[in-house]
Design a protein around this motif. Structure first.
Motif, short mmCIF file in Angstrom:
data_model
loop_
_atom_site.label_atom_id
_atom_site.label_comp_id
_atom_site.label_asym_id
_atom_site.label_seq_id
_atom_site.Cartn_x
_atom_site.Cartn_y
_atom_site.Cartn_z
N UNK A 4 0.80 -1.23 0.00
CA UNK A 4 0.00 0.00 0.00
C UNK A 4 0.83 1.28 0.00
N UNK A 5 2.15 1.14 0.12
CA UNK A 5 2.96 2.36 0.14
C UNK A 5 3.36 2.75 -1.28
N UNK A 6 3.79 4.00 -1.43
CA UNK A 6 4.18 4.46 -2.77
C UNK A 6 5.64 4.08 -3.04
N UNK A 7 6.04 4.24 -4.28
CA UNK A 7 7.41 3.87 -4.66
C UNK A 7 8.43 4.70 -3.88
N UNK A 8 8.13 5.99 -3.73
CA UNK A 8 9.06 6.86 -3.01
C UNK A 8 9.14 6.48 -1.53
N UNK A 9 8.00 6.05 -0.97
CA UNK A 9 8.02 5.61 0.43
C UNK A 9 8.85 4.35 0.58
N UNK A 10 8.81 3.52 -0.45
CA UNK A 10 9.65 2.31 -0.44
C UNK A 10 11.13 2.71 -0.43
N UNK A 11 11.47 3.76 -1.25
CA UNK A 11 12.86 4.24 -1.25
C UNK A 11 13.22 4.91 0.08
N UNK A 63 8.82 6.89 -14.94
CA UNK A 63 7.73 6.88 -13.94
C UNK A 63 7.12 5.49 -13.75
N UNK A 64 7.75 4.47 -14.28
CA UNK A 64 7.29 3.11 -14.01
C UNK A 64 6.13 2.63 -14.86
N UNK A 65 5.62 1.44 -14.55
CA UNK A 65 4.68 0.77 -15.45
C UNK A 65 3.26 1.32 -15.47
N UNK A 66 2.89 2.14 -14.49
CA UNK A 66 1.50 2.61 -14.42
C UNK A 66 1.33 3.87 -15.26
N UNK A 67 0.36 3.87 -16.21
CA UNK A 67 0.16 5.03 -17.08
C UNK A 67 -0.36 6.22 -16.28
N UNK A 68 -0.06 7.42 -16.78
CA UNK A 68 -0.53 8.68 -16.20
C UNK A 68 -0.27 8.77 -14.69
N UNK A 69 0.91 8.33 -14.27
CA UNK A 69 1.24 8.34 -12.85
C UNK A 69 2.68 8.77 -12.66
N UNK A 70 2.91 9.62 -11.65
CA UNK A 70 4.28 9.94 -11.28
C UNK A 70 4.77 8.89 -10.29
N UNK A 71 6.07 8.79 -10.08
CA UNK A 71 6.57 7.74 -9.16
C UNK A 71 6.06 7.92 -7.73
N UNK A 72 5.71 9.17 -7.35
CA UNK A 72 5.22 9.35 -5.98
C UNK A 72 3.80 8.80 -5.81
#
Lengths: 250, 229
Positions: free
Chosen positions: A34-41, A79-88
């Motif tokens: 449930x966390x975002x990519x940036x939270x993972x980093x 920005x990764x595999x999800x369309x229309x989404x920033x990494x955050x």
């Protein structure tokens, strides 16, 4: 207890622009989905700090997908595999347990690497400074609704204005072209009466600046539109070209 | 030369698009002319008559040929120069590159335009040396040009296409040409700023098909000649 996954990270580490970088390998265990990519980093960086290792540098600001500060390339896609989404706003639920994620900075000659995943996108500012504005030569700005604009025109202009200048278009373009960014800014002003006045000078000056900064030429791969967090259409690039032809012919 | 380099990247793409579309139209005319290979008696009579008809324009034919050469030259030089700039714009390459999918129009064809282009250029030089500047035979029948002999190009093509290596070379080159045209056709309109939701959808969806049809159309000839031999 929410679901969690284990990941292997391959992160680009580079001290600064002068030094050469390389990949570092990290294992991330029990990452909540449930966390975002940036939270993972962020978690990775906490772990690295505890180990006495320099944390991974990356840009972020609003963390709600509207400012355009964050951005890097995950497994070859900006920005990764999800369309229309920033990494955050990209959440870990889009990844599977055991995935290996290759994380690289936006690569383009005009985007100098500051450190790790942080790049200097100052070239975009220079393109804007070359003409991405409406000149107000004297007095106050006009009243908000003194010039009436049709709904369709307003909507079209707003679609172009939605660009947050994150640089994913440049990062994803096989030619590192800034055509989508530049054309979105040109197109935004072009579709409004206030911006029409300086159209010819603006398009020429912004296109020249784009070339001068060292970006490549657009070959119509359309990869930029696919990775753009705001879904900016390559229609804007066509608008820019038409506008440039008009500025020469007239 | 400096003034050429100074032309903006957008204008260079416009030059590539205009010359590209013109060369595309030339290919269609060339393909239609080639139909005469299959008609007439004795075999090749119509083809030789058509070639003679074109040459009978004299100076106009030479001007057209030089014009065509100019279009090819402009297309190739502008594209090669643009590619050089594009290459410099990303000095450090990605370790992983991928296709984003969705609305992306990035394909194997779109990313290999310079490779397919260079192969097609080499093929073109070979093709011109083989036929336009190849051995000169004269017809032995008298049903063309009021009985006066004309150049027997048909004999030359039957000789050339009797070699499996020539046929193979044509097959590879024309397959790459189909990829080049596949991205090139729709892309030319986009480079000229001609975009419409429906228009772009249609041109993009027929682009690769058109490339394939044109290439197959050309490929039929070496295969047919090889077959009847």
């Amino acid at each position: 207890m929410s679901k969690s996954i284990n990941l292997k990270l391959q992160v680009w580490r580079q001290e600064n622009e002068e030094t050469s970088g390389d990949f570092h390998y990290y294992s991330m265990n029990e990452v909540p989905v449930d966390i975002s990519f940036l939270e993972m980093l962020d978690i990775l960086n906490e772990n690295l700090t505890k180990e006495g290792v320099e944390p991974v540098s990356f840009d972020s600001d609003c963390r709600e997908g509207i400012c355009g500060t964050c951005g890097f390339v995950i497994n070859g896609i900006a920005h990764g595999p999800q369309a229309k989404t920033t990494v955050c706003q990209l959440h870990m639920r889009h990844f599977n347990d055991g995935d290996t994620l290759v994380i690289e900075p936006f690569r383009a000659t005009p985007f100098k690497i500051v450190r790790d995943l942080v790049v200097d996108r100052g070239s975009f500012d220079k393109i804007i400074q070359a003409g991405g504005y409406v000149s107000i030569n004297t007095g106050n700005g006009p009243d908000a609704n003194s010039i009436l604009i049709g709904k369709d025109d307003a909507e079209e202009a707003f679609d172009s204005a939605a660009c947050i200048g994150c640089g994913a278009c440049v990062a994803s373009c096989p030619n590192a072209s800034a055509a989508l960014f530049t054309s979105a800014k040109i197109s935004h002003l072009l579709q409004l009466p206030q911006g029409k006045v300086e159209e010819r000078a603006r398009v020429k000056s912004m296109v020249d600046k784009m070339d001068e900064e060292g970006f490549g030429a657009c070959s119509n791969h359309g990869e930029c539109e696919a990775v753009c967090p705001k879904g900016i259409s390559i229609k804007n690039i066509a608008n820019m070209r038409r506008s440039l032809i008009k500025s020469i012919v007239k | 030369m400096t003034s050429f380099i100074k032309v903006s990247s957008v204008l260079k793409k416009i030059i590539i698009a205009v010359t590209g579309i013109s060369l595309f139209l030339f290919l269609i005319v060339h393909l239609l002319g080639n139909i005469t290979i299959f008609t007439g008696s004795p075999p090749g009579r119509d083809f030789n008559a058509y070639a003679h008809f074109l040459e009978s324009f004299g100076i106009l034919f030479t001007i057209a040929e030089l014009g065509l050469l100019g279009f090819f030259g402009l297309h190739i030089i502008t594209a090669l120069y643009t590619n050089l700039v594009n290459f410099k714009s990303r000095k450090s390459r990605y370790a992983v590159s991928s296709f984003a999918g969705g609305k992306s129009k990035k394909t194997v064809a779109s990313t290999s335009m310079v490779i397919t282009g260079v192969v097609v250029m080499a093929f073109l030089i070979w093709h011109v040396l083989q036929f336009r500047l190849g051995p000169y035979y004269e017809t032995i029948y008298s049903s063309v040009n009021n009985g006066e002999p004309v150049r027997d190009l048909y004999r030359l093509i039957t000789e050339e296409f009797s070699s499996i290596w020539v046929v193979l070379g044509y097959t590879i080159s024309l397959t790459l040409l189909s990829l080049h045209l596949g991205h090139g056709f729709w892309s030319s309109f986009q480079s000229l700023g001609i975009y419409g939701k429906t228009f772009t959808r249609i041109t993009y969806s027929v682009s690769y098909l058109l490339g394939l049809i044109i290439s197959l159309g050309f490929l039929v000839i070496p295969l047919y000649i090889f077959w009847i031999n």
